[in-house]
Design a protein around this motif. Structure first.
Motif, mmCIF file in Angstrom:
data_model
loop_
_atom_site.group_PDB
_atom_site.id
_atom_site.type_symbol
_atom_site.label_atom_id
_atom_site.label_comp_id
_atom_site.label_asym_id
_atom_site.label_seq_id
_atom_site.Cartn_x
_atom_site.Cartn_y
_atom_site.Cartn_z
ATOM 1 N N ASN A 171 2.894 -2.461 -13.464
ATOM 2 C CA ASN A 171 1.940 -2.916 -14.762
ATOM 3 C C ASN A 171 1.475 -1.445 -15.664
ATOM 4 O O ASN A 171 0.694 -1.488 -16.248
ATOM 5 C CB ASN A 171 0.974 -3.563 -13.926
ATOM 6 C CG ASN A 171 0.892 -4.577 -13.148
ATOM 7 O OD1 ASN A 171 2.449 -5.507 -13.587
ATOM 8 N ND2 ASN A 171 0.528 -4.990 -12.451
ATOM 9 N N TRP A 329 -0.638 1.251 -2.053
ATOM 10 C CA TRP A 329 -0.392 1.443 -3.664
ATOM 11 C C TRP A 329 -2.251 1.986 -4.247
ATOM 12 O O TRP A 329 -3.237 1.836 -3.371
ATOM 13 C CB TRP A 329 -1.250 0.057 -4.137
ATOM 14 C CG TRP A 329 0.682 -0.553 -3.695
ATOM 15 C CD1 TRP A 329 0.508 -1.217 -2.971
ATOM 16 C CD2 TRP A 329 1.948 -0.875 -4.811
ATOM 17 N NE1 TRP A 329 2.426 -1.783 -3.368
ATOM 18 C CE2 TRP A 329 2.849 -1.191 -4.732
ATOM 19 C CE3 TRP A 329 1.320 -0.391 -6.439
ATOM 20 C CZ2 TRP A 329 3.936 -1.696 -5.450
ATOM 21 C CZ3 TRP A 329 2.878 -0.245 -7.364
ATOM 22 C CH2 TRP A 329 4.186 -0.840 -6.563
ATOM 23 N N LYS A 331 -5.174 2.728 -7.657
ATOM 24 C CA LYS A 331 -5.199 2.545 -8.841
ATOM 25 C C LYS A 331 -4.725 3.969 -9.420
ATOM 26 O O LYS A 331 -5.716 4.313 -10.047
ATOM 27 C CB LYS A 331 -6.501 1.968 -8.882
ATOM 28 C CG LYS A 331 -6.426 1.027 -10.170
ATOM 29 C CD LYS A 331 -7.426 0.445 -10.263
ATOM 30 C CE LYS A 331 -8.028 -0.373 -11.834
ATOM 31 N NZ LYS A 331 -6.763 -1.804 -12.050
ATOM 32 N N LEU A 332 -4.295 3.523 -11.131
ATOM 33 C CA LEU A 332 -3.972 4.892 -11.910
ATOM 34 C C LEU A 332 -5.172 4.841 -12.245
ATOM 35 O O LEU A 332 -6.291 3.656 -12.683
ATOM 36 C CB LEU A 332 -2.978 4.820 -12.566
ATOM 37 C CG LEU A 332 -1.240 4.692 -12.798
ATOM 38 C CD1 LEU A 332 -0.659 3.982 -13.228
ATOM 39 C CD2 LEU A 332 -1.014 5.911 -11.997
ATOM 40 N N GLU A 333 -5.770 6.379 -12.539
ATOM 41 C CA GLU A 333 -7.324 6.862 -13.435
ATOM 42 C C GLU A 333 -6.839 7.183 -14.935
ATOM 43 O O GLU A 333 -6.026 7.787 -14.912
ATOM 44 C CB GLU A 333 -7.909 7.984 -12.543
ATOM 45 C CG GLU A 333 -7.933 6.758 -11.145
ATOM 46 C CD GLU A 333 -8.557 8.235 -9.986
ATOM 47 O OE1 GLU A 333 -8.935 8.872 -10.385
ATOM 48 O OE2 GLU A 333 -9.121 7.541 -9.023
ATOM 49 N N GLN A 342 -3.260 1.622 -17.460
ATOM 50 C CA GLN A 342 -3.143 0.716 -16.584
ATOM 51 C C GLN A 342 -2.268 0.595 -15.657
ATOM 52 O O GLN A 342 -1.601 1.387 -15.454
ATOM 53 C CB GLN A 342 -3.727 -0.413 -17.408
ATOM 54 C CG GLN A 342 -2.366 -0.778 -17.420
ATOM 55 C CD GLN A 342 -1.648 -2.847 -18.069
ATOM 56 O OE1 GLN A 342 -2.683 -2.925 -19.267
ATOM 57 N NE2 GLN A 342 -0.286 -2.685 -18.502
ATOM 58 N N GLY A 343 -2.439 -0.388 -14.259
ATOM 59 C CA GLY A 343 -1.433 -0.188 -13.757
ATOM 60 C C GLY A 343 -1.689 0.541 -12.144
ATOM 61 O O GLY A 343 -2.637 0.512 -11.942
ATOM 62 N N ASP A 344 -0.680 -0.011 -11.484
ATOM 63 C CA ASP A 344 -1.113 0.809 -9.952
ATOM 64 C C ASP A 344 0.670 1.341 -9.860
ATOM 65 O O ASP A 344 1.449 1.582 -9.939
ATOM 66 C CB ASP A 344 -0.890 -0.059 -9.139
ATOM 67 C CG ASP A 344 -2.588 -0.859 -9.266
ATOM 68 O OD1 ASP A 344 -3.338 -0.870 -8.682
ATOM 69 O OD2 ASP A 344 -2.085 -1.593 -10.170
ATOM 70 N N CYS A 345 0.248 2.808 -8.534
ATOM 71 C CA CYS A 345 1.140 3.462 -8.408
ATOM 72 C C CYS A 345 1.441 3.804 -6.432
ATOM 73 O O CYS A 345 0.298 3.460 -5.802
ATOM 74 C CB CYS A 345 1.169 5.095 -8.704
ATOM 75 S SG CYS A 345 2.551 6.260 -7.977
ATOM 76 N N GLN A 346 2.267 3.798 -5.663
ATOM 77 C CA GLN A 346 2.843 3.319 -4.350
ATOM 78 C C GLN A 346 3.785 4.524 -4.202
ATOM 79 O O GLN A 346 4.356 5.069 -4.601
ATOM 80 C CB GLN A 346 3.720 2.101 -4.422
ATOM 81 C CG GLN A 346 4.520 2.356 -2.227
ATOM 82 C CD GLN A 346 5.208 1.396 -2.174
ATOM 83 O OE1 GLN A 346 5.883 0.880 -2.463
ATOM 84 N NE2 GLN A 346 5.121 0.729 -1.000
#
Length: 1152
Positions: A171, A329, A331-333, A342-346
């Protein structure tokens, strides 16, 4: 009549509700109900047969559990703990030297003292607790423990590193005109010397990896790593691994940026991408790119780096990484409040050590080796504390143990696969020294399978160690399977479940075999399992044989043991089919049942062949009994195999084994014949001829006899002799013996009841009722047993039809028993004859002034009382028989009364007619008693006819006499021959013309085999034709087929010919010169249907009419009854008619 109908027999209406006899489930009657103790095998001597049939019941009882295929629910009878498996301390891991133990202790203390990262909620965070636990595990004194801790604290601290796996993002923001981005990651460690983040307002910018950044100065290149660029995606997948050295675990942090990569493009190229623009947002991003391209081609300096777009960042303190690592995961800052992300990183994070100042590390011991030794030590310590349920322990480690292992595995950078492999290696070895739960071991294999895709990363040493553990466990499992019946008994559900898990473990190990390149383990595991099972079968059989029937003993001594051995084999085969077969087939694809059945069946057959050959010359009653019992079990084994779909018993080693057993079976059946008679004799001797209890109407001996027959039928079914010819001989002999025993029993009963004194004035004898019920019960039991003795015929007949010898035997026995029942019934009812005649005489002597109801009431009351007793004492079938016999007695008594009272008033006969109707209603009982068809047949018709005739005038009786002749039909049409005549009425002449044409097939009445026949033609009744004389034909000498062709004329009015009973009577006589003429036969032709009388004759010659063929016959009883009525009358007309007929009867002989 109304009053009489109220005296209905309530007893008869209850006949249908009266239950028929059902065989007592308890077996023997009360006097002999308890099973005697098991008799010793020996020659059966004369006695009461109790011991013999007790032994037979034991044989049959074994067969109760052999009906059909076994069900697991029946076999699994116990949920107790499984038998203990063998353990061997030498099969565990190698014992450590004292020096190795000290180094392992130091390694464990080092792991706890230099731990890093965040402890999880299920882990023990207290360092003192962990150190105290290690002191208990290694059994050191407080002084030694303190000294070891101080020594470890003086060692150099380990070098830490952070393993980072950038897996994927999702995302993300779209930065390119086509609605996607080209993301990549830049990540590194911000050391403690870098510009720390100070607390401040949220609008403050965060650190990012940007060339020319004004914040904190540039980082060294070795501290920054970059992933690949993933083009045109908002959900990139990288799966790239990085390792960063950590200077200070407490202050360093991991920083990660995600950027959208933009290549430098010219203004013309940017304009050409107009067709890739998607939506209004894409148009805005498109104009922004045009502006950036213009700046890059125009005034912008080459050193400025404003090409890539920021997508988000992460800042993770190293100290917050869990000890066990984490996969989550994030959450991107944003970099600042103005940034929009926006979005997330694993990420997968793991804090490890790269250098450790321990004895094991200094000696080059790999981390997985030290972990394996530590795990083994902890496992041994933890298992000891679980002693009460040691075999069910599933490897649940305590909190301190799990924490220490987690710390050590993480610090030594052991992968999930390595940890799974190590836990399997240690636990599988430990299981061979201290039993564990197989479910726990299976879970370890499944855990290893889940990470097996990383198998290529296993060190060679660990791969070799894993192959060794597989081989060791396989050998251990095969040794258990060889002793399958000892360690996994089929009756123990707990043990069977352990077997299922063991097989799953062995099957699961084969999944890993193809991945072993350096050192493979056992490859043909299924073949090894089959070989182990076969060997175990043989060892079990040999052990059983040596225990029960050792070959050192003599043949007769071994026989009883061999029977027990065959029974044990059958039970084992049941367990194999019902329990083991499905497990082995579903898990290992091994047909365990076929394998075991073929092997054990062959071994038992070989032993049986040898023993029968040895015992055949020494055949005694004792040997025959043992061989019979042995054969029954062997036949059960064959049937067991045949009952499984798709199996053929002809291929078995037991096929054809029945031959050597035939002499023993014949001898045993002879013993059975004698024992049955002795058993019946003994049962009748103690029988009191009283009902056993309130629910039964037969005595104890009948129950005993019925049970004996039932045992014989069951035993024959178990015998199931396969050879049709031999089976026919055996079955025929057995059925004949059974019939003889049945008749023997009825004879014993007759003698028993005859020897008992009868009660004076007792009309209904209870012993006779019991005997009648006994015979009926035995008739049913014997019939059912005979039907159960059917054998396979050589030539297959219709299905369901008994073989001819057996059918003939069954029919003959049923006839004999029916006759016996009839005899006992007659004996029972004979006691009521005098009373019945007395009450019938009372009716005949009652004056005309008494109403019919009152005259009949005493008889009805008597019948009601007696039938109430009979209903209580007799079963339904016998009650019906007695009712039929009583009905016949009543009819005969009334006929006798009528014969004794001639020429009485019409009221006399009307009263008996009333009596007959009342008795019919009484015995029918509104459908609950005898059927009307049965009541109104036979003697009833004769009585009804006599009553009717007695109420008629003389002329009506004479007319009835001729009507009976017209109604009479010849049952045997060819017996007395036939006569052809032609008859018509000439109205103009008022005369009847009778033409006698010819006769055929007349009976020979002379010595020469011929006759001299002539025909007398007369009209009747006489009062209708008083002036007409009889006429006769000529005599035709020496012929049975005379031809007359003679015409006779009778001048009579047509009106007389139409009267009731008017007929032409043809009497055929044999003329004798020296003696009275012989009667050959007669026939009558009714005048009502003669042409010219029934309807006017229309044109044509009367002689052209078709002749009528009349079958000659002899007068029957119903014709003679009218004559008897007339004989009893004194008026002249009756006497003259009788006199004339008697003159004719003198010529008649009885039916030949």
């Amino acid at each position: 009549m109304t009053t009489l109908l109220e005296i209905k027999s309530s007893v008869l209406r209850q006949v249908q509700a009266c239950p028929t006899f059902r065989r007592r489930a308890e077996g023997e009657p009360a006097a002999t109900n308890a099973d005697p103790p098991e008799p010793a095998a020996g020659a059966w001597k004369p006695g009461d047969g109790v011991e013999f049939f007790a032994h037979m019941r034991l044989i049959l009882k074994k067969g109760e559990g052999r009906q059909g295929l076994p069900c697991p629910e029946v076999l699994l009878r116990s949920g107790s703990p499984a038998p203990a498996e063998p353990v061997d301390p030498s099969r565990g891991l190698r014992a450590l030297t004292q020096e190795e133990v000290e180094m392992l202790y130091e390694e464990a203390l080092y792991t706890v003292l230099y731990r890093a990262g965040t402890m999880g909620p299920d882990q023990v965070d207290d360092q003192e607790t962990l150190l105290g636990y290690l002191q208990q595990v290694f059994g050191t004194s407080p002084e030694e423990h303190t000294e070891a801790i101080e020594r470890v604290k003086k060692a150099k601290a380990p070098t830490y590193a952070l393993k980072v796996s950038v897996m994927r993002a999702k995302n993300l923001l779209a930065k390119d005109p086509n609605g996607f981005s080209d993301p990549y990651c830049m990540l590194g460690i911000l050391p403690a010397s870098g510009a720390p983040r100070e607390p401040g307002p949220r609008t403050e910018q965060r650190f990012s990896f940007r060339k020319g950044s004004k914040r904190g100065g540039p980082l060294p290149a070795k501290c920054i790593q970059v992933t690949e660029v993933k083009s045109s995606t908002l959900n990139p997948v990288w799966k790239e691994n990085f390792v960063f050295e950590i200077e200070d675990v407490s202050t360093d942090q991991l920083h990660l940026d995600i950027w959208d990569h933009d290549d430098d493009v010219s203004l013309v190229e940017a304009c050409r991408k107009l067709n890739e623009v998607i939506g209004l947002k894409g148009m805005s991003r498109y104009f922004k790119q045009i502006v950036k391209s213009a700046r890059a081609n125009g005034t912008a300096g080459p050193t400025e780096d404003h090409t890539d777009d920021f997508l988000g960042c992460l800042n993770i303190p190293v100290r917050e990484v869990p000890v066990a690592g984490e996969d989550r995961w994030f959450k991107l800052e944003p970099r600042s409040s103005a940034s929009r992300v926006q979005g997330d990183c694993q990420l997968v994070l793991k804090l490890i050590t790269t250098q450790r100042d321990t004895g094991m590390s200094q000696r080059g011991r790999a981390g997985f080796l030290s972990y394996m030794l530590l795990l083994s030590r902890l496992l041994q310590f933890e298992h000891r504390s679980e002693e009460p349920k040691a075999s069910c322990w599933r490897g649940e480690l305590s909190g301190p143990a799990a924490t220490i292992l987690c710390l050590h595995g993480a610090q030594n950078n052991l992968s999930a696969l390595q940890l799974a492999v190590l836990h399997w290696q240690v636990s599988s070895r430990h299981h061979q020294t201290r039993t564990l739960d197989y479910g726990y071991l299976l879970g370890l294999l499944e855990d290893m399978q889940a990470h097996w895709e990383e198998a290529s990363s296993l060190p060679q040493g660990q791969e070799e160690s894993l192959a060794d553990s597989f081989n060791a466990f396989s050998e251990f499992g095969l040794r258990l399977l060889r002793q399958l019946r000892d360690f996994f008994p089929a009756t123990n559900s707990t043990a069977v479940y352990r077997l299922e898990l063991l097989l799953k473990c062995l099957s699961k190990m084969q999944i890993f075999q193809p991945s072993f390149e350096v050192c493979s383990f056992r490859t043909e595991l299924n073949a090894d399992i089959s070989a182990a099972l076969k060997r175990g079968n043989r060892e079990w059989y040999d052990r059983l044989l040596n225990t029960k029937s050792p070959r050192e003993q003599s043949g007769p001594q071994r026989l009883a043991g061999l029977v027990e051995l065959a029974d044990a084999v059958y039970e084992d085969l049941q367990s194999c089919y019902g329990i083991y077969a499905s497990l082995f087939h579903s898990i290992t694809d091994i047909d365990f049942f076929t394998l075991t059945f073929r092997q054990l069946e062959r071994l038992v057959a070989e032993e049986a062949w040898v023993l029968t050959e040895e015992l055949s010359p020494k055949m005694t009653l004792e040997v025959a009994s043992g061989l019979f019992e042995l054969y029954v079990t062997l036949a059960d084994i064959q049937r067991f195999w045949s009952s499984i779909p798709g199996r053929d018993s002809r291929s078995l080693a037991l096929a054809g084994i029945h031959g050597p057993f035939l002499p023993a079976v014949k001898l045993w059946l002879q013993v059975l014949r004698d024992q049955v008679r002795w058993r019946l004799q003994g049962a009748v001797d103690v029988d009191t001829l009283e009902p056993m209890d309130a629910s039964s109407k037969h005595s104890s001996s009948a129950a005993t006899a019925s049970l004996c027959f039932s045992h014989i039928q069951e035993l024959w079914a178990r015998l199931a002799w396969p050879d049709p010819a031999q089976a026919e001989a055996l079955g025929t002999q057995l059925s004949q013996d059974l019939c003889a025993a049945t008749l023997f029993y009825t004879e014993l009963l007759r003698k028993k009841v005859d020897a008992q004194p009868g009660a004076a004035g007792e009309a209904v004898s209870e012993p006779l009722c019991v005997v009648l019920n006994n015979v009926e019960l035995l008739r049913k039991a014997a019939g059912q047993t005979l039907r159960g003795l059917a054998w396979p015929e050589v030539t297959s007949g219709p299905e369901g039809v008994l073989p001819r010898p057996l059918l003939g035997c069954a029919q003959a026995l049923d006839e004999d028993l029916q006759q016996e029942v009839h005899t006992v019934t007659a004996h029972l009812t004979s006691k009521m004859v005098a009373d019945i005649r007395k009450y019938v005489q009372h009716i005949s002597l009652s004056p005309d002034s008494i109403q019919n109801d009152e005259a009949v009431a005493p008889l009805m009351k008597y019948l009601d009382e007696k039938l109430a007793l009979l209903n209580t004492s007799l079963v339904k079938e016998n009650l019906s028989r007695v009712l039929e016999a009583l009905w016949e007695l009543l009819l005969q008594a009334i006929l006798r009364a009528l014969g004794a009272n001639l020429d009485v008033s019409a009221d006399f006969y009307g009263r008996f007619h009333f009596t007959l109707e009342a008795l019919v209603s009484f015995f029918h009982a509104e459908g609950q008693g005898l059927p009307l068809e049965s009541l109104k047949d036979g003697s009833y018709k004769r009585l009804e006819e006599e009553l009717r005739l007695h109420q008629c005038s003389t002329r009506e009786c004479i007319e009835q006499y001729y009507l009976d002749k017209l109604k009479q039909r010849s049952l045997e049409q060819k017996r007395f021959g036939r006569l052809s005549v032609r008859c018509h009425y000439e109205a103009a002449e008022q005369r009847l013309v009778v033409e006698v044409l010819h006769a055929a097939d007349l009976p020979p009445l002379d010595a020469n085999g011929l006759s001299d026949p002539f025909v007398i033609v007369e009209l009747g009744p006489p009062h209708l034709f008083p002036l007409v004389r009889s006429q006769r034909t000529q005599v035709k000498n020496r012929t049975l087929h005379p031809v007359y062709d003679e015409l006779f004329y009778f001048s009579v009015p047509a009106e007389a010919c139409r009267r009731r009973g008017a007929c032409v009577l043809f009497t055929v006589m044999d003329h004798d010169w020296l003696s009275t003429n012989d009667f050959a036969g007669e026939a009558a032709l009714g005048l009502g249907g003669v042409g010219g009388i029934a309807r006017p004759q229309v044109g044509g010659s009367a002689r052209a009419r078709q002749p009528v063929t009349l079958h000659l016959r002899r007068p029957r009883a119903q014709v003679k009854s009218a004559l008897r009525m007339l004989e009893g009358r004194t008026n002249k007309e009756a006497q003259e008619f009788v006199k004339r007929l008697k003159e004719l009867e003198k010529c008649m002989e009885a039916d030949p």
